[in-house]
Every structure is written in C-alpha cells, then in structure tokens.
Design an enzyme around this catalytic site. Structure first.
Site, PDB file in Angstrom:
ATOM      1  N   TYR A 153       0.907  -1.303  -0.095  1.00  0.00           N
ATOM      2  CA  TYR A 153      -0.096   0.053  -0.202  1.00  0.00           C
ATOM      3  C   TYR A 153       0.800   1.346   0.000  1.00  0.00           C
ATOM      4  O   TYR A 153       0.652   2.279  -0.821  1.00  0.00           O
ATOM      5  CB  TYR A 153      -0.877  -0.042   1.218  1.00  0.00           C
ATOM      6  CG  TYR A 153      -1.723   1.303   1.369  1.00  0.00           C
ATOM      7  CD1 TYR A 153      -2.805   1.459   0.468  1.00  0.00           C
ATOM      8  CD2 TYR A 153      -1.520   2.330   2.167  1.00  0.00           C
ATOM      9  CE1 TYR A 153      -3.614   2.577   0.696  1.00  0.00           C
ATOM     10  CE2 TYR A 153      -2.243   3.318   2.725  1.00  0.00           C
ATOM     11  CZ  TYR A 153      -3.245   3.618   1.516  1.00  0.00           C
ATOM     12  OH  TYR A 153      -4.266   4.465   1.785  1.00  0.00           O
ATOM     13  N   SER A 156       2.571   1.891  -3.324  1.00  0.00           N
ATOM     14  CA  SER A 156       1.568   2.317  -4.374  1.00  0.00           C
ATOM     15  C   SER A 156       1.279   3.806  -4.222  1.00  0.00           C
ATOM     16  O   SER A 156       1.103   4.639  -4.979  1.00  0.00           O
ATOM     17  CB  SER A 156       0.207   1.447  -4.225  1.00  0.00           C
ATOM     18  OG  SER A 156      -0.407   1.809  -3.133  1.00  0.00           O
ATOM     19  N   LYS A 157       1.400   4.102  -2.893  1.00  0.00           N
ATOM     20  CA  LYS A 157       0.959   5.689  -2.431  1.00  0.00           C
ATOM     21  C   LYS A 157       2.217   6.457  -2.983  1.00  0.00           C
ATOM     22  O   LYS A 157       1.793   7.663  -3.332  1.00  0.00           O
ATOM     23  CB  LYS A 157       0.360   5.709  -1.212  1.00  0.00           C
ATOM     24  CG  LYS A 157      -0.877   5.362  -0.853  1.00  0.00           C
ATOM     25  CD  LYS A 157      -1.949   6.016  -1.880  1.00  0.00           C
ATOM     26  CE  LYS A 157      -3.541   5.287  -1.571  1.00  0.00           C
ATOM     27  NZ  LYS A 157      -4.529   6.283  -2.445  1.00  0.00           N
TER      28      LYS A 157
END
Length: 261
Positions: A153, A156-157
């Site tokens: 996560y 991805s951010k």
C-alpha cells in the site's frame, strides 16, 4: 451552468464528504463505486440535499482498464467536459509486508492504486483539454514512511505522489493542474468500532492529538480542486495532524509544555 466533478469511491466516507463539499459549492457530481446501487443512492442523496445540482452514480472496477473506458463513455452522456477529477479510490492492502506479500496481493493493490488511478486520470484529462481543469489524487503518509504490514500500500501511494508530478508536467499545456493530498489517519466509519483505549493510544502518536475528520480532508481537497489554488500544480498538501513532523515516534509531551513565556 454548473461545473462538473468526478470522484472515485465517492459513495461513502471521505469520498462522499468530498462530493458533498463540491455539491455545496455548485458542482454537478459524478460518483463511482464498485456497487452501482451505492453510487446511485449517494447521488440521489446529494440531489435531495442540494436541489440546484445534478448528480450521477456509476459502477466502476478500477483494476479493469476496459471498464474505466466504458464508465467514461457513460459519463460523457451526462456531461461534455469535466472540471475536477478526484482520484479517491484505493485498495488498502492491509496486512501485507515484505515477506507476506504474494503476487496476487501485489497485483490487487497495484492494479487499483497505480494502474486504475493513472487510467482514470488519463480519461478525465481527455475531458479537460478544451477548458482546463484540476486533478487531485489522494496519497498517504504511508507513502512517505514505513509502518508494519502496509508495504505494498505504501509503495503504491508513493507512486501516486510521483504520478501527480508527471500529470502536472504533461498536462500543464492544456491548463490542467494536478496535485496530491497526502492523508494521515481519517476518522471514517472504520473507526466507529474501535475501543476508546485504542483510540487514545493511536492519538498519542499525533502531535495534534486527534485524527483528521472527513470534513477536514474534504476541505483541503476542495481547495486544491478550486480556483483558490489556480497557480498550484505538481505539489502535495499534507493533512495528517502532524504525524510526519517528528523523526522519532511521538510521545506525550505535556511535560515539555512551557508556561513561563
């Protein structure tokens, strides 16, 4: 004639509050959700609250580029152009660290958070080329630093923040701005079942001692989306109650407060 805004994952929580903020300021609203019923219901609620705007709901599977294109064809039947795009949808990727992540988990997060965000922004930008517009992508403090169990996560951010700069650079000739809202902890419905002791423990990590409200984040997104930030592009605004400020874990600092000014 009202301006038009598209918000992915806009049927609840921060996405809905953002849609509501835009509707309150006279935007016609386009909401996507994996559930078409949820999106349509959210749109109907906005129209009831704000009778002077139009609102539409669409189903959208962000991991499927063909579905993204099909959804935009539906959007084009309701508006010829977009003024604002909010890339809010995300796969939260909870519980995946360096060793626990397999290919399926990796792809499921990246397909939504990177591929899906990019191709929805691409389609939105195509609808903005004549008049210009504003793109706001939602990043995370977990893309700026590491915590347990959120590796893919956070990766991805971090990519979303980089994506914002490239969108800003490539789209500037068309008067399209792109910025990123880096969010920390937000008090959404997922917090409603958290015990008070756990809430207090979490808040000890925030210098302002409280997580952001959904309205706090919606206000910041609206600033980036609106003409109030018409000269701002390619940058980020952080709404995190100060989480990224310390270089070490934050502790209760009451003993450090001074009263001898």
């Amino acid at each position: 004639m009202n301006k038009n805004a598209l918000i992915t994952a806009g049927s609840k929580n921060t996405g809905y509050q953002t849609a509501r903020k835009l509707a309150q300021n006279g935007f016609d609203i386009h909401i996507t959700s994996r559930s078409e019923n949820d999106a349509v219901c959210a749109a109907e609620n906005l129209k009831k609250e704000f009778p002077n705007i139009s609102a539409y709901g669409y189903s959208l599977e962000l991991s499927d580029v063909s579905d993204i294109k099909n959804t935009f064809e539906k959007i084009k039947k309701n508006t010829h152009s977009l003024d604002v795009f909010i890339g809010n949808a995300a796969n939260l990727g909870i519980g995946f660290d360096t060793f626990s992540t397999d290919e399926k988990a990796f792809d499921s997060v990246m397909d939504v958070n990177i591929k899906g965000t990019f191709f929805t922004a691409q389609q939105a930008a195509k609808m903005m080329t004549e008049k210009g517009g504003s793109i706001v992508l939602i990043g995370s403090v977990q893309g700026c630093g590491a915590i347990e169990g959120r590796a893919i996560y956070g990766i991805s951010k971090a990519a979303v923040c980089a994506m914002t700069k490239y969108l800003a650079f490539d789209l500037a000739p068309y008067k399209i701005r792109a910025n990123c809202l880096i969010a920390g902890a937000i008090h959404t419905d997922r917090w409603e079942n958290v015990a008070s002791d756990e809430l207090n423990r979490r808040r000890q990590n925030y210098p302002l001692e409280k997580e952001a409200s959904m309205e706090d984040v919606a206000n910041a997104i609206y600033f980036l989306a609106s003409d109030m930030s018409k000269s701002i592009t390619g940058t980020s605004i952080t709404v995190d109650s100060g989480v990224l400020t310390p270089i070490l874990p934050y502790k209760d600092r009451k003993n450090y407060k001074r009263d001898d000014f």
